[in-house]
Design a protein around this motif. Structure first.
Motif, PDB file in Angstrom:
ATOM      1  N   PHE A 174       0.846  -1.192   0.000  1.00 31.64           N
ATOM      2  CA  PHE A 174       0.000   0.000   0.000  1.00 31.64           C
ATOM      3  C   PHE A 174       0.880   1.239   0.000  1.00 31.64           C
ATOM      4  O   PHE A 174       2.017   1.213   0.480  1.00 31.64           O
ATOM      5  CB  PHE A 174      -0.920   0.021   1.223  1.00 31.64           C
ATOM      6  CG  PHE A 174      -1.989  -1.032   1.189  1.00 31.64           C
ATOM      7  CD1 PHE A 174      -3.193  -0.800   0.544  1.00 31.64           C
ATOM      8  CD2 PHE A 174      -1.776  -2.265   1.780  1.00 31.64           C
ATOM      9  CE1 PHE A 174      -4.173  -1.775   0.508  1.00 31.64           C
ATOM     10  CE2 PHE A 174      -2.750  -3.244   1.756  1.00 31.64           C
ATOM     11  CZ  PHE A 174      -3.956  -3.001   1.111  1.00 31.64           C
ATOM     12  N   GLN A 175       0.331   2.303  -0.523  1.00 30.60           N
ATOM     13  CA  GLN A 175       1.079   3.549  -0.617  1.00 30.60           C
ATOM     14  C   GLN A 175       0.843   4.421   0.610  1.00 30.60           C
ATOM     15  O   GLN A 175      -0.245   4.467   1.164  1.00 30.60           O
ATOM     16  CB  GLN A 175       0.670   4.328  -1.869  1.00 30.60           C
ATOM     17  CG  GLN A 175       1.053   3.661  -3.177  1.00 30.60           C
ATOM     18  CD  GLN A 175       0.614   4.472  -4.375  1.00 30.60           C
ATOM     19  OE1 GLN A 175      -0.194   5.388  -4.256  1.00 30.60           O
ATOM     20  NE2 GLN A 175       1.137   4.137  -5.535  1.00 30.60           N
ATOM     21  N   VAL A 176       1.892   5.108   1.026  1.00 33.87           N
ATOM     22  CA  VAL A 176       1.783   6.153   2.041  1.00 33.87           C
ATOM     23  C   VAL A 176       2.493   7.398   1.521  1.00 33.87           C
ATOM     24  O   VAL A 176       3.318   7.327   0.605  1.00 33.87           O
ATOM     25  CB  VAL A 176       2.403   5.718   3.387  1.00 33.87           C
ATOM     26  CG1 VAL A 176       1.563   4.640   4.044  1.00 33.87           C
ATOM     27  CG2 VAL A 176       3.839   5.244   3.209  1.00 33.87           C
ATOM     28  N   LYS A 177       2.170   8.517   2.110  1.00 29.25           N
ATOM     29  CA  LYS A 177       2.749   9.787   1.667  1.00 29.25           C
ATOM     30  C   LYS A 177       3.762  10.279   2.687  1.00 29.25           C
ATOM     31  O   LYS A 177       3.501  10.276   3.889  1.00 29.25           O
ATOM     32  CB  LYS A 177       1.639  10.829   1.500  1.00 29.25           C
ATOM     33  CG  LYS A 177       2.120  12.188   1.008  1.00 29.25           C
ATOM     34  CD  LYS A 177       0.947  13.128   0.751  1.00 29.25           C
ATOM     35  CE  LYS A 177       0.236  13.481   2.028  1.00 29.25           C
ATOM     36  NZ  LYS A 177      -0.825  14.472   1.828  1.00 29.25           N
ATOM     37  N   ASN A 178       4.944  10.703   2.212  1.00 30.70           N
ATOM     38  CA  ASN A 178       5.926  11.311   3.095  1.00 30.70           C
ATOM     39  C   ASN A 178       5.371  12.632   3.631  1.00 30.70           C
ATOM     40  O   ASN A 178       4.761  13.396   2.889  1.00 30.70           O
ATOM     41  CB  ASN A 178       7.231  11.596   2.352  1.00 30.70           C
ATOM     42  CG  ASN A 178       7.890  10.340   1.827  1.00 30.70           C
ATOM     43  OD1 ASN A 178       7.541   9.233   2.214  1.00 30.70           O
ATOM     44  ND2 ASN A 178       8.859  10.507   0.944  1.00 30.70           N
ATOM     45  N   SER A 179       5.615  12.886   4.897  1.00 28.26           N
ATOM     46  CA  SER A 179       5.112  14.128   5.481  1.00 28.26           C
ATOM     47  C   SER A 179       5.948  14.507   6.688  1.00 28.26           C
ATOM     48  O   SER A 179       6.244  13.679   7.544  1.00 28.26           O
ATOM     49  CB  SER A 179       3.642  13.964   5.891  1.00 28.26           C
ATOM     50  OG  SER A 179       3.188  15.113   6.583  1.00 28.26           O
TER      51      SER A 179
END
Length: 238
Positions: A174-179
């Motif tokens: 699954f994809q996650v977003k850098n933050s």
């Protein structure tokens, strides 16, 4: 009269030893001796302190000592150059760091299954069907409800998994977003998130792939290189 001679005369008039003067000015006795012999000079701040202690004007201490004036001028210019260099270096570091953070922030990464806690899994049956004249057997898709404990990532808008089939195993990324919004990430990642693991699709069999089913397979959260978290094993996935 140069500063060295004036300093020696002032100290003698006030009947203060080199040791006592060194103690008052927070320097060593050898420093006082070096000033009085002309081997070195105090800096401007120290000259101000000497002026205050002996109660004489700065002009009196500095007048007639050309070497001292040149040294103070040279030191002042060097300090200004050093400050300008340090300021430019700090600005450069901030710009470079800001650029790196800007590039990294909001990029898409692969979710680390170690940072995810599975709350529940819902299994949805997909009955057998015919697609483009090809029969597709019964399969399952899954809704995986999770919470994530990762201060530097948050779930992206895309919450559909990418299935990788290998022997009797199914690996789902699954994809996650850098933050960099750490506190916001920790708060938002506490909310329950529904991830979707898709079933066998019609296009697979049209392309000649017949074994890419979830049914009767071990299903892992994460890619083949991690396989740390098993959602369902083959025995329960029938």
């Amino acid at each position: 009269m140069e500063l060295s001679e004036k300093l020696k005369q002032l100290r003698a008039d006030k009947k203060v030893t080199q040791e006592k003067l060194a103690e008052l000015l927070h320097v060593s006795r050898t420093t006082i001796s070096s000033w009085e012999t002309g081997r070195s000079y105090p800096d401007l701040q120290m000259i101000v302190e000497i002026s205050d202690y002996f109660e004489v004007p700065l002009d009196f201490l500095l007048r007639e000592d050309e070497k001292m004036i040149k040294k103070l001028t040279f030191d002042t210019r060097n300090k200004r150059r050093l400050k300008s260099f340090i300021l430019a270096l700090v600005v450069l570091v901030i710009v470079v760091a800001g650029g790196i953070i800007s590039i990294w922030n909001n990029q898409i990464s692969v979710m680390n299954p170690r940072n995810v806690k599975i709350i529940k899994v819902e299994k949805v049956a997909i009955n057998s069907r015919i697609v483009d004249g090809k029969e597709i057997g019964k399969d399952y898709k899954y809704y995986v409800f999770v919470k994530m404990n990762d201060p530097l990532h948050t779930f992206d808008m895309v919450v559909d998994g990418g299935n990788i089939y290998k022997n009797n195993d199914v690996y789902v990324d699954f994809q996650v977003k850098n933050s960099i919004n750490i506190f916001s990430n920790l708060r938002n990642n506490k909310n329950l998130k529904k991830l979707v693991i898709h079933s066998f699709v019609g296009q697979n069999i049209v392309n000649g792939r017949k074994e890419n089913y979830n049914i009767h397979k071990n299903i892992f959260l994460g890619g083949p290189e991690s396989n740390k978290r098993l959602i369902l094993d083959a025995e329960s996935n029938k």
